[in-house]
Design an enzyme around this catalytic site. Sequence first.
Site, PDB file in Angstrom:
ATOM      1  N   LEU A  83       0.841  -1.206   0.000  1.00 58.31           N
ATOM      2  CA  LEU A  83       0.000   0.000   0.000  1.00 58.31           C
ATOM      3  C   LEU A  83       0.874   1.253   0.000  1.00 58.31           C
ATOM      4  O   LEU A  83       1.724   1.420   0.877  1.00 58.31           O
ATOM      5  CB  LEU A  83      -0.919   0.031   1.220  1.00 58.31           C
ATOM      6  CG  LEU A  83      -1.831  -1.180   1.431  1.00 58.31           C
ATOM      7  CD1 LEU A  83      -2.845  -0.873   2.530  1.00 58.31           C
ATOM      8  CD2 LEU A  83      -2.530  -1.598   0.156  1.00 58.31           C
ATOM      9  N   ARG A 128       2.168  14.898   5.801  1.00 59.34           N
ATOM     10  CA  ARG A 128       3.099  15.409   6.808  1.00 59.34           C
ATOM     11  C   ARG A 128       4.524  15.581   6.279  1.00 59.34           C
ATOM     12  O   ARG A 128       5.367  16.205   6.909  1.00 59.34           O
ATOM     13  CB  ARG A 128       3.091  14.497   8.042  1.00 59.34           C
ATOM     14  CG  ARG A 128       1.914  14.782   8.960  1.00 59.34           C
ATOM     15  CD  ARG A 128       1.776  13.750  10.051  1.00 59.34           C
ATOM     16  NE  ARG A 128       1.252  12.486   9.540  1.00 59.34           N
ATOM     17  CZ  ARG A 128       1.186  11.362  10.248  1.00 59.34           C
ATOM     18  NH1 ARG A 128       1.621  11.344  11.483  1.00 59.34           N
ATOM     19  NH2 ARG A 128       0.682  10.261   9.716  1.00 59.34           N
ATOM     20  N   LYS A 134      37.850  14.255 -16.701  1.00 61.13           N
ATOM     21  CA  LYS A 134      36.531  13.894 -17.234  1.00 61.13           C
ATOM     22  C   LYS A 134      36.721  13.149 -18.545  1.00 61.13           C
ATOM     23  O   LYS A 134      37.549  13.568 -19.359  1.00 61.13           O
ATOM     24  CB  LYS A 134      35.722  15.174 -17.457  1.00 61.13           C
ATOM     25  CG  LYS A 134      34.388  14.952 -18.077  1.00 61.13           C
ATOM     26  CD  LYS A 134      33.991  16.083 -19.009  1.00 61.13           C
ATOM     27  CE  LYS A 134      34.487  15.841 -20.424  1.00 61.13           C
ATOM     28  NZ  LYS A 134      33.835  16.685 -21.434  1.00 61.13           N
TER      29      LYS A 134
HETATM   30  C1  UD1 Z   1      -1.716   2.023   9.963  1.00 61.62           C
HETATM   31  C2  UD1 Z   1      -2.603   1.040  10.718  1.00 61.62           C
HETATM   32  C3  UD1 Z   1      -2.200   1.047  12.192  1.00 61.62           C
HETATM   33  C4  UD1 Z   1      -0.754   0.685  12.323  1.00 61.62           C
HETATM   34  C5  UD1 Z   1       0.109   1.609  11.476  1.00 61.62           C
HETATM   35  C6  UD1 Z   1       1.528   1.097  11.422  1.00 61.62           C
HETATM   36  C7  UD1 Z   1      -4.740   1.014   9.541  1.00 61.62           C
HETATM   37  C8  UD1 Z   1      -6.148   1.483   9.581  1.00 61.62           C
HETATM   38  N1  UD1 Z   1      -3.975   1.407  10.577  1.00 61.62           N
HETATM   39  O1  UD1 Z   1      -1.982   3.314  10.465  1.00 61.62           O
HETATM   40  O2  UD1 Z   1      -2.989   0.118  12.911  1.00 61.62           O
HETATM   41  O3  UD1 Z   1      -0.354   0.752  13.670  1.00 61.62           O
HETATM   42  O4  UD1 Z   1      -0.368   1.654  10.118  1.00 61.62           O
HETATM   43  O5  UD1 Z   1       2.355   1.987  10.719  1.00 61.62           O
HETATM   44  O6  UD1 Z   1      -4.341   0.306   8.626  1.00 61.62           O
HETATM   45  N2  UD1 Z   1      -2.656   3.880   2.253  1.00 61.62           N
HETATM   46  C9  UD1 Z   1      -3.227   3.659   1.009  1.00 61.62           C
HETATM   47  N3  UD1 Z   1      -4.501   4.082   0.797  1.00 61.62           N
HETATM   48  C10 UD1 Z   1      -5.239   4.706   1.740  1.00 61.62           C
HETATM   49  C11 UD1 Z   1      -4.668   4.929   3.000  1.00 61.62           C
HETATM   50  C12 UD1 Z   1      -3.373   4.503   3.226  1.00 61.62           C
HETATM   51  O7  UD1 Z   1      -2.586   3.095   0.125  1.00 61.62           O
HETATM   52  O8  UD1 Z   1      -6.379   5.055   1.444  1.00 61.62           O
HETATM   53  C13 UD1 Z   1      -1.290   3.424   2.495  1.00 61.62           C
HETATM   54  C14 UD1 Z   1      -0.337   4.546   2.872  1.00 61.62           C
HETATM   55  O9  UD1 Z   1       0.287   5.049   1.719  1.00 61.62           O
HETATM   56  C15 UD1 Z   1       0.641   3.848   3.799  1.00 61.62           C
HETATM   57  C16 UD1 Z   1      -0.156   2.716   4.411  1.00 61.62           C
HETATM   58  O10 UD1 Z   1      -1.302   2.539   3.598  1.00 61.62           O
HETATM   59  O11 UD1 Z   1       1.739   3.319   3.098  1.00 61.62           O
HETATM   60  C17 UD1 Z   1      -0.576   3.016   5.861  1.00 61.62           C
HETATM   61  O12 UD1 Z   1      -1.397   4.163   5.859  1.00 61.62           O
HETATM   62  P1  UD1 Z   1      -1.253   5.263   6.999  1.00 61.62           P
HETATM   63  O13 UD1 Z   1      -2.237   6.338   6.716  1.00 61.62           O
HETATM   64  O14 UD1 Z   1       0.171   5.645   7.176  1.00 61.62           O
HETATM   65  O15 UD1 Z   1      -1.792   4.430   8.257  1.00 61.62           O
HETATM   66  P2  UD1 Z   1      -1.450   4.684   9.772  1.00 61.62           P
HETATM   67  O16 UD1 Z   1      -2.319   5.779  10.281  1.00 61.62           O
HETATM   68  O17 UD1 Z   1       0.009   4.814   9.926  1.00 61.62           O
END
Ligand code: UD1
Length: 452
Positions: free
Chosen positions: A8, A15, A352
């Site tokens: 993902l 941020r 170079k």
């Molecule tokens: C997520 C987990 C959390 C965990 C944490 C660990 C969920 C709901 N929560 O939270 O339990 O402790 O990771 O780091 O999964 N992404 C997508 N599509 C979206 C949203 C996110 O591809 O619609 C991807 C982001 O790019 C990222 C990853 O999913 O690589 C995690 O998303 P992020 O928003 O960072 O989740 P956290 O709030 O960190």
Amino acid sequence: MSARAIVLAAGKGTRMKSARPKVLHELCGRPMLWYVLEAVRKAGVGEIVVVANEELDPYLAGFAAPGAVPMRTVVQEPQLGTGHAVQVALEALPASQGALLIAYGDMPLVPAATYRRVLNAVDANVALALTTARMPLPSNFGRIVMRGPKLERIIEARDCTPEELEIDEMNAGIYSYDEASLRGVIGRLSNDNVQGEFYLTDTVELLIGSGKRVIPLLEPDYRVVLGINDRIELAAAAAQMNLRLCEAHMNEGVTIVDPATTYLEPELTLAADVVIEPNTRIGGRSKVGPRSVIGPNSRITASTIGTDVRICESIVTESVVGDYSSVGPFAHFRAGTELGTGVHIGNFVEIKNATLAADVKAGHLTYLGDTAVGRAANIGAGTITCNFDGTNKNRTEIGEGAFIGSNSSLVAPVQIGDGALIGAGSVVTHNVPDGERVAGNPAKPLPKKAPA
Ligand code: UD1
Ligand code: MG
């Protein structure tokens, strides 16, 4: 059939405050996504689907799939949460049997072994294995809620009660699902939570509710599962990754005088008994041969350095340095510099697109561009190859054993013959035959030496 993975990477990464997609920000010379793909591949995954947003997608076309693993991209637009991202990926992926790894693209420090561990834990009786880690509080990670010895559910930090926030076992965000079981529940996620998102983590409760087994696997070192959400975390992860790279080479017999000021990249080949002095950066698939000493204050990029070479306070880019050569201090090799064996290059020499044969010396204050220098030629201080006439780059050829006096300008295109001698301060505008001696501006032949 080997396992498949969904990575993902569609989150907006707000941020980072950057025009560049978050997972393309680099640590130790590679985008964070590169490390995730590499570790997933090493864990034994045979096919990778990356979930991207519209900004990231165009970059991924040129993103070399690691090893021979087929990789494809699915665009998730808009981003409605990690659960939604997996829904989008599963719709694009023909159903298959077996384990499906799900990883987050912003966790570059996760080693292959951690992915392998969850993959190996899934079988006919286990629908989901996920990694957890104990962490210092406070933390924004999702909390692992246990009922007695059994996992009950995961609650996102923002949905926690104050009591639940005290839980210090976290969801790392590394999952291996039995694919059929995941497909059975993925359509049932709701977005009834503080963030209004579809959480992948809610599959835990859904699977348990339908009688399936979900097992948490504790990762002993929580630092490897830290994600990167801002530039402070990026710098911290880079320091950790750099130390890991340094330690891997030290374990193979490389001396690194000060790992804190040595900056390495993955994919380097450093032979045993190489010594790296402080404040030195080596990157871009460089190779360094046995007993060579690099640094201090040096930068080597995409270069091949031979055996017993000494490079001190110098910059070497896309170049080759032959065995037993010495370079610097304060030399600068730009792309296409090739030194033979036993060459000596001293301070303030820029080179170079030039080939220097064995035993050539250029000790001081010289520019050699678009040049071939024959064996054992001596290039005096202040020699300049005038390779650019305002329109074209022209070549200079200097023969074997030639002697170029200090402060000479060789106006290219020009050839200096074998054993020729150029007097100090000459401006050479015409070819000089083998053995000829010239001097002056413009350089003219000198009278033949009277026989002794
Ligand atoms: C997520 C987990 C959390 C965990 C944490 C660990 C969920 C709901 N929560 O939270 O339990 O402790 O990771 O780091 O999964 N992404 C997508 N599509 C979206 C949203 C996110 O591809 O619609 C991807 C982001 O790019 C990222 C990853 O999913 O690589 C995690 O998303 P992020 O928003 O960072 O989740 P956290 O709030 O960190
Ligand atoms: Mg995150």
